[in-house]
Each structure stands twice: as structure tokens, then as C-alpha cells.
Design a protein around this motif. Structure first.
Motif, PDB file in Angstrom:
ATOM      1  N   SER A  45     -58.630 -16.213  20.436  1.00  0.00           N
ATOM      2  CA  SER A  45     -58.313 -16.612  21.872  1.00  0.00           C
ATOM      3  C   SER A  45     -56.737 -16.656  21.867  1.00  0.00           C
ATOM      4  CB  SER A  45     -58.765 -18.116  22.082  1.00  0.00           C
ATOM      5  OG  SER A  45     -58.095 -18.653  23.222  1.00  0.00           O
ATOM      6  N   LYS A  46     -56.127 -15.887  22.760  1.00  0.00           N
ATOM      7  CA  LYS A  46     -54.621 -15.758  23.059  1.00  0.00           C
ATOM      8  C   LYS A  46     -54.138 -17.170  23.283  1.00  0.00           C
ATOM      9  CE  LYS A  46     -51.195 -13.597  25.815  1.00  0.00           C
ATOM     10  NZ  LYS A  46     -50.679 -12.621  26.666  1.00  0.00           N
ATOM     11  N   GLN A  47     -54.966 -18.103  24.173  1.00  0.00           N
ATOM     12  CA  GLN A  47     -54.473 -19.371  24.511  1.00  0.00           C
ATOM     13  C   GLN A  47     -54.442 -19.952  23.352  1.00  0.00           C
ATOM     14  OE1 GLN A  47     -53.072 -20.486  27.697  1.00  0.00           O
ATOM     15  NE2 GLN A  47     -52.606 -22.058  26.329  1.00  0.00           N
ATOM     16  N   ALA A  48     -55.670 -20.202  22.369  1.00  0.00           N
ATOM     17  CA  ALA A  48     -55.452 -21.111  21.391  1.00  0.00           C
ATOM     18  C   ALA A  48     -54.529 -20.680  20.556  1.00  0.00           C
ATOM     19  CB  ALA A  48     -57.006 -21.005  20.807  1.00  0.00           C
ATOM     20  N   ALA A  49     -54.080 -19.449  20.328  1.00  0.00           N
ATOM     21  CA  ALA A  49     -53.312 -18.941  19.355  1.00  0.00           C
ATOM     22  C   ALA A  49     -51.660 -19.350  19.774  1.00  0.00           C
ATOM     23  CB  ALA A  49     -52.989 -17.550  19.224  1.00  0.00           C
ATOM     24  N   GLU A  50     -51.388 -19.350  21.063  1.00  0.00           N
ATOM     25  CA  GLU A  50     -50.191 -19.949  21.727  1.00  0.00           C
ATOM     26  C   GLU A  50     -50.127 -21.542  21.397  1.00  0.00           C
ATOM     27  OE1 GLU A  50     -50.497 -18.407  25.707  1.00  0.00           O
ATOM     28  OE2 GLU A  50     -49.925 -16.665  25.063  1.00  0.00           O
ATOM     29  N   ASP A  51     -51.697 -22.236  21.556  1.00  0.00           N
ATOM     30  CA  ASP A  51     -51.333 -23.512  21.332  1.00  0.00           C
ATOM     31  C   ASP A  51     -50.994 -23.951  19.862  1.00  0.00           C
ATOM     32  OD1 ASP A  51     -51.784 -23.891  24.062  1.00  0.00           O
ATOM     33  OD2 ASP A  51     -54.112 -24.391  23.718  1.00  0.00           O
ATOM     34  N   ILE A  52     -51.778 -23.084  19.113  1.00  0.00           N
ATOM     35  CA  ILE A  52     -51.486 -23.725  17.660  1.00  0.00           C
ATOM     36  C   ILE A  52     -49.933 -23.192  17.289  1.00  0.00           C
ATOM     37  CG2 ILE A  52     -51.891 -22.586  15.424  1.00  0.00           C
ATOM     38  CD1 ILE A  52     -54.109 -24.050  16.619  1.00  0.00           C
ATOM     39  N   LEU A  53     -49.194 -22.085  17.802  1.00  0.00           N
ATOM     40  CA  LEU A  53     -47.855 -21.788  17.589  1.00  0.00           C
ATOM     41  C   LEU A  53     -47.079 -22.737  17.936  1.00  0.00           C
ATOM     42  CD1 LEU A  53     -45.867 -19.481  16.623  1.00  0.00           C
ATOM     43  CD2 LEU A  53     -46.162 -18.909  19.110  1.00  0.00           C
ATOM     44  N   GLN A  54     -47.353 -23.296  19.118  1.00  0.00           N
ATOM     45  CA  GLN A  54     -46.489 -24.455  19.645  1.00  0.00           C
ATOM     46  C   GLN A  54     -46.700 -25.731  18.711  1.00  0.00           C
ATOM     47  OE1 GLN A  54     -47.316 -25.563  23.704  1.00  0.00           O
ATOM     48  NE2 GLN A  54     -45.632 -26.604  23.735  1.00  0.00           N
ATOM     49  N   GLU A  55     -47.851 -26.022  18.535  1.00  0.00           N
ATOM     50  CA  GLU A  55     -48.153 -27.182  17.743  1.00  0.00           C
ATOM     51  C   GLU A  55     -47.408 -27.052  16.460  1.00  0.00           C
ATOM     52  OE1 GLU A  55     -52.278 -28.251  17.624  1.00  0.00           O
ATOM     53  OE2 GLU A  55     -52.351 -28.104  19.636  1.00  0.00           O
ATOM     54  N   VAL A  56     -47.577 -26.221  15.862  1.00  0.00           N
ATOM     55  CA  VAL A  56     -46.950 -25.905  14.325  1.00  0.00           C
ATOM     56  C   VAL A  56     -45.486 -25.911  14.370  1.00  0.00           C
ATOM     57  CG1 VAL A  56     -46.416 -24.129  12.738  1.00  0.00           C
ATOM     58  CG2 VAL A  56     -48.802 -24.521  13.307  1.00  0.00           C
ATOM     59  N   PHE A  57     -44.729 -25.641  15.489  1.00  0.00           N
ATOM     60  CA  PHE A  57     -43.368 -25.617  15.485  1.00  0.00           C
ATOM     61  C   PHE A  57     -42.669 -26.824  15.989  1.00  0.00           C
ATOM     62  CE2 PHE A  57     -43.579 -21.072  14.512  1.00  0.00           C
ATOM     63  CZ  PHE A  57     -42.310 -21.140  13.440  1.00  0.00           C
ATOM     64  N   ILE A  58     -43.671 -27.570  16.689  1.00  0.00           N
ATOM     65  CA  ILE A  58     -43.285 -29.004  17.192  1.00  0.00           C
ATOM     66  C   ILE A  58     -43.274 -29.869  15.885  1.00  0.00           C
ATOM     67  CG2 ILE A  58     -44.301 -30.932  18.438  1.00  0.00           C
ATOM     68  CD1 ILE A  58     -44.964 -29.187  20.700  1.00  0.00           C
ATOM     69  N   LYS A  59     -44.503 -29.425  15.104  1.00  0.00           N
ATOM     70  CA  LYS A  59     -44.479 -30.265  13.875  1.00  0.00           C
ATOM     71  C   LYS A  59     -43.319 -30.097  12.794  1.00  0.00           C
ATOM     72  CE  LYS A  59     -47.141 -32.124  10.335  1.00  0.00           C
ATOM     73  NZ  LYS A  59     -47.773 -33.549  10.395  1.00  0.00           N
ATOM     74  N   VAL A  60     -43.004 -28.830  12.957  1.00  0.00           N
ATOM     75  CA  VAL A  60     -41.773 -28.276  12.143  1.00  0.00           C
ATOM     76  C   VAL A  60     -40.344 -29.211  12.559  1.00  0.00           C
ATOM     77  CG1 VAL A  60     -40.135 -26.399  11.509  1.00  0.00           C
ATOM     78  CG2 VAL A  60     -42.464 -26.146  11.436  1.00  0.00           C
ATOM     79  N   TRP A  61     -40.393 -29.064  14.098  1.00  0.00           N
ATOM     80  CA  TRP A  61     -39.100 -29.862  14.381  1.00  0.00           C
ATOM     81  C   TRP A  61     -39.235 -31.539  14.215  1.00  0.00           C
ATOM     82  CZ3 TRP A  61     -34.307 -28.856  15.423  1.00  0.00           C
ATOM     83  CH2 TRP A  61     -33.543 -29.777  15.943  1.00  0.00           C
ATOM     84  N   MET A  62     -40.386 -31.971  14.417  1.00  0.00           N
ATOM     85  CA  MET A  62     -40.498 -33.331  14.127  1.00  0.00           C
ATOM     86  C   MET A  62     -40.396 -33.882  12.693  1.00  0.00           C
ATOM     87  SD  MET A  62     -40.762 -34.303  17.236  1.00  0.00           S
ATOM     88  CE  MET A  62     -41.077 -36.068  16.803  1.00  0.00           C
ATOM     89  N   GLY A  63     -40.704 -32.825  11.713  1.00  0.00           N
ATOM     90  CA  GLY A  63     -40.626 -33.217  10.247  1.00  0.00           C
ATOM     91  C   GLY A  63     -39.501 -32.630   9.804  1.00  0.00           C
TER      92      GLY A  63
END
Length: 121
Positions: A45-63
Motif C-alpha cells: 500500500s502506497k498510503q501505508a508506506a508513506e505513513d510508515i516513512l513519516q512515523e519512522v522519521f518522526i521517531k528519528v527526530w523525537m529520539g
């Protein structure tokens, strides 16, 4: 946090740990496509992949304050994405199970209502 490493990914991680937005942008630009297609391949799923990408990089920034301690950023990043995908699939499976139970209960309730109406007539 200060690090004295050659200019490479380790340096970017040290800079990120210091809150450097440009280091974050460079890391994002270096990994976004690869991570997106990895997530797309696993989710379909393109939408799920975009969501995962966003969540991962939010985690990078937050941590970000712990990023200088990471030895292999790519391995860490893809492991995080894999766990987010697995958790998402578990959540989706649970939602399907719950919806199936609700449908079953509604169907049973509707059948008993129809039976009660037929009986009363």
C-alpha cells in the motif's frame, strides 16, 4: 553532545543529536526512497508506506538526542520500519477479527429479531 568523527553518516548522527535540522534533512533525503519502497513492498500500500516513512522519521527526530550512539543507522532505521509494519499488520488483523465478531453478533441479533417477529405474527 559533541562528537569528533570524520564527515560521514556518523557525523550527521552526531549533528542530529545536537538538534541540527540540516543533518536530519540530509539523512531523510538519503533514506526516504529506499525506506519508502521497503515499506511499500511489505505492505502493498502506497498510503501505508508513506505513513510508515513519516512515523519512522518522526521517531528519528523525537529520539535525536540518542542518535550519536547508533552504530548502523540504516539497520536501525529499517528495523524500526519493520516493527512499525508488523505492529500495523497486527492492529489490522485485530480490527478485522473485531469487525467479524460484530458482524456475527449483529447477524445473530437480526436473526433472533426476525424469528421473534415471525413468532409473534
Amino acid at each position: 553532545m559533541s562528537c569528533n568523527r570524520p564527515i560521514n553518516e556518523s557525523t550527521l548522527l552526531c549533528q542530529l543529536a545536537d538538534g541540527n535540522r540540516e543533518a536530519f534533512r540530509i539523512l531523510y533525503d538519503n533514506y526516504r526512497d529506499k525506506l519508502f519502497y521497503y515499506a511499500l513492498r511489505l505492505t502493498g500500500s502506497k498510503q501505508a508506506a508513506e505513513d510508515i516513512l513519516q512515523e519512522v522519521f518522526i521517531k528519528v527526530w523525537m529520539g535525536r538526542n540518542t542518535m550519536a550512539d547508533i552504530r548502523s543507522f540504516e539497520a536501525w532505521l529499517f528495523t524500526l520500519a519493520k516493527h512499525k509494519i508488523i505492529n500495523g499488520l497486527r492492529r489490522l488483523s485485530l480490527e478485522h477479527t473485531i469487525l467479524a465478531e460484530i458482524r456475527k453478533d449483529l447477524h445473530a441479533h437480526a436473526d433472533s429479531t426476525i424469528h421473534a417477529i415471525d413468532y409473534n405474527e
